[in-house]
Design an enzyme around this catalytic site. Sequence first.
Site, short mmCIF file in Angstrom:
data_model
loop_
_atom_site.label_atom_id
_atom_site.label_comp_id
_atom_site.label_asym_id
_atom_site.label_seq_id
_atom_site.Cartn_x
_atom_site.Cartn_y
_atom_site.Cartn_z
N ASP A 146 0.79 -1.25 0.00
CA ASP A 146 0.00 0.00 0.00
C ASP A 146 0.82 1.30 0.00
O ASP A 146 0.52 2.22 0.77
CB ASP A 146 -0.96 0.00 1.20
CG ASP A 146 -1.99 -1.12 1.13
OD1 ASP A 146 -1.93 -1.92 0.19
OD2 ASP A 146 -2.84 -1.19 2.03
N ASP A 165 -4.62 -0.73 -1.58
CA ASP A 165 -5.94 -0.59 -0.99
C ASP A 165 -6.80 -0.03 -2.12
O ASP A 165 -6.45 1.00 -2.71
CB ASP A 165 -5.81 0.42 0.17
CG ASP A 165 -6.72 0.13 1.34
OD1 ASP A 165 -7.13 -1.03 1.52
OD2 ASP A 165 -7.01 1.09 2.08
N HIS A 203 -10.51 0.67 -2.68
CA HIS A 203 -11.87 0.66 -2.16
C HIS A 203 -12.89 1.20 -3.16
O HIS A 203 -12.61 2.14 -3.91
CB HIS A 203 -11.96 1.56 -0.93
CG HIS A 203 -11.15 1.09 0.25
ND1 HIS A 203 -11.25 -0.17 0.76
CD2 HIS A 203 -10.26 1.76 1.05
CE1 HIS A 203 -10.44 -0.28 1.81
NE2 HIS A 203 -9.82 0.86 2.01
N SER A 247 -15.45 0.92 5.58
CA SER A 247 -14.46 1.46 6.52
C SER A 247 -14.44 2.99 6.53
O SER A 247 -13.72 3.59 7.32
CB SER A 247 -13.05 0.93 6.18
OG SER A 247 -12.52 1.58 5.03
N HIS A 292 -10.57 7.12 1.67
CA HIS A 292 -9.19 7.02 1.17
C HIS A 292 -9.11 5.91 0.13
O HIS A 292 -9.91 4.99 0.11
CB HIS A 292 -8.23 6.71 2.34
CG HIS A 292 -8.49 5.36 2.95
ND1 HIS A 292 -9.48 5.14 3.87
CD2 HIS A 292 -7.89 4.16 2.73
CE1 HIS A 292 -9.49 3.86 4.21
NE2 HIS A 292 -8.54 3.23 3.53
N LYS A 334 -6.87 -4.93 -3.02
CA LYS A 334 -7.58 -5.54 -1.89
C LYS A 334 -8.62 -4.58 -1.32
O LYS A 334 -8.60 -3.39 -1.61
CB LYS A 334 -6.59 -5.97 -0.82
CG LYS A 334 -5.83 -4.82 -0.23
CD LYS A 334 -4.92 -5.29 0.87
CE LYS A 334 -4.06 -4.15 1.37
NZ LYS A 334 -4.83 -3.00 1.84
N GLU A 345 -14.06 -5.11 5.38
CA GLU A 345 -12.73 -4.53 5.53
C GLU A 345 -11.72 -5.66 5.41
O GLU A 345 -11.96 -6.79 5.85
CB GLU A 345 -12.58 -3.83 6.89
CG GLU A 345 -11.19 -3.25 7.17
CD GLU A 345 -10.73 -2.19 6.16
OE1 GLU A 345 -10.66 -2.52 4.95
OE2 GLU A 345 -10.42 -1.06 6.58
N ALA A 384 0.42 0.27 6.21
CA ALA A 384 0.96 0.88 7.41
C ALA A 384 1.34 -0.22 8.40
O ALA A 384 0.65 -1.23 8.49
CB ALA A 384 -0.11 1.80 8.03
N CYS A 441 -2.17 -2.76 7.60
CA CYS A 441 -2.05 -3.73 6.51
C CYS A 441 -0.75 -4.53 6.56
O CYS A 441 -0.73 -5.71 6.21
CB CYS A 441 -2.23 -3.05 5.16
SG CYS A 441 -3.97 -2.61 4.90
C1 VGL Z 1 -4.72 0.72 5.76
C2 VGL Z 1 -6.13 1.81 7.19
C3 VGL Z 1 -7.16 1.71 6.29
C4 VGL Z 1 -3.35 0.19 5.46
C5 VGL Z 1 -5.75 0.59 4.85
O1 VGL Z 1 -3.00 0.05 4.27
O2 VGL Z 1 -2.59 -0.08 6.43
N1 VGL Z 1 -4.93 1.32 6.93
N2 VGL Z 1 -6.96 1.09 5.13
ZN ZN Z 2 -8.36 1.19 3.54
#
Ligand code: VGL
Ligand code: ZN
Length: 192
Positions: free
Chosen positions: A15, A57, A59, A65, A76, A101, A108, A136, A140
Amino acid sequence: MKQHLDSTCALVVVDVQNDFCPGGALPVRDGDQVVAPLNRYAAIFAHAGAAVIATRDWHPPDHCSFRPQGGPWPVHCVRGTPGAAFHPQLKLPPGAIIISKAENPAVESYSFFGDSGLEHPLAGRGIRKLFIGGLATDYCVKWTALDALRRGFVTCLLTDAIRGVEVHPGDSAAAVEEMKAAGVILLRLEDF
Ligand code: VGL
Ligand code: ZN
């Protein structure tokens, strides 16, 4: 310890997208600092004939989420938007495998193994060892690493190529400890 890389190994770049970098919708502090080390890792892995995988990510606009849907996060990484694009300086080698993903609006999914059960783009490639970095640390990256372990992969964390969201201060350090305690191997560039 010096790592031997071959086709059973894969780098997993988690990500590294604009929305998780400074200026993005869900910025990770110094999130863009993972780009330079990950570019080094990607070059090393490609040279060794190991796979390079990049997750994103991805979405739908009404993902569960998101705050408007009652979730914990600002909107996001909406698929196809500039925020969902990879950081412009991220250099993925030719043949890199992109895995999207969290595409199901109702689910989620922090792990790159996703919400779809057993079928996965990694299946059938003979990959047994994963080296994970990106964003992060406390979401993830952690979920992907723990899921990989559970699925029987030798799982390594690239500690000089991760940053965390830190909803609570200390979340990233705690996530690294949790991964280590579960059996994840901690590595840095010097180990390659
Ligand atoms: C993530 C929060 C929401 C990540 C993804 O990639 O760590 N964190 N969506
Ligand atoms: Zn996300």
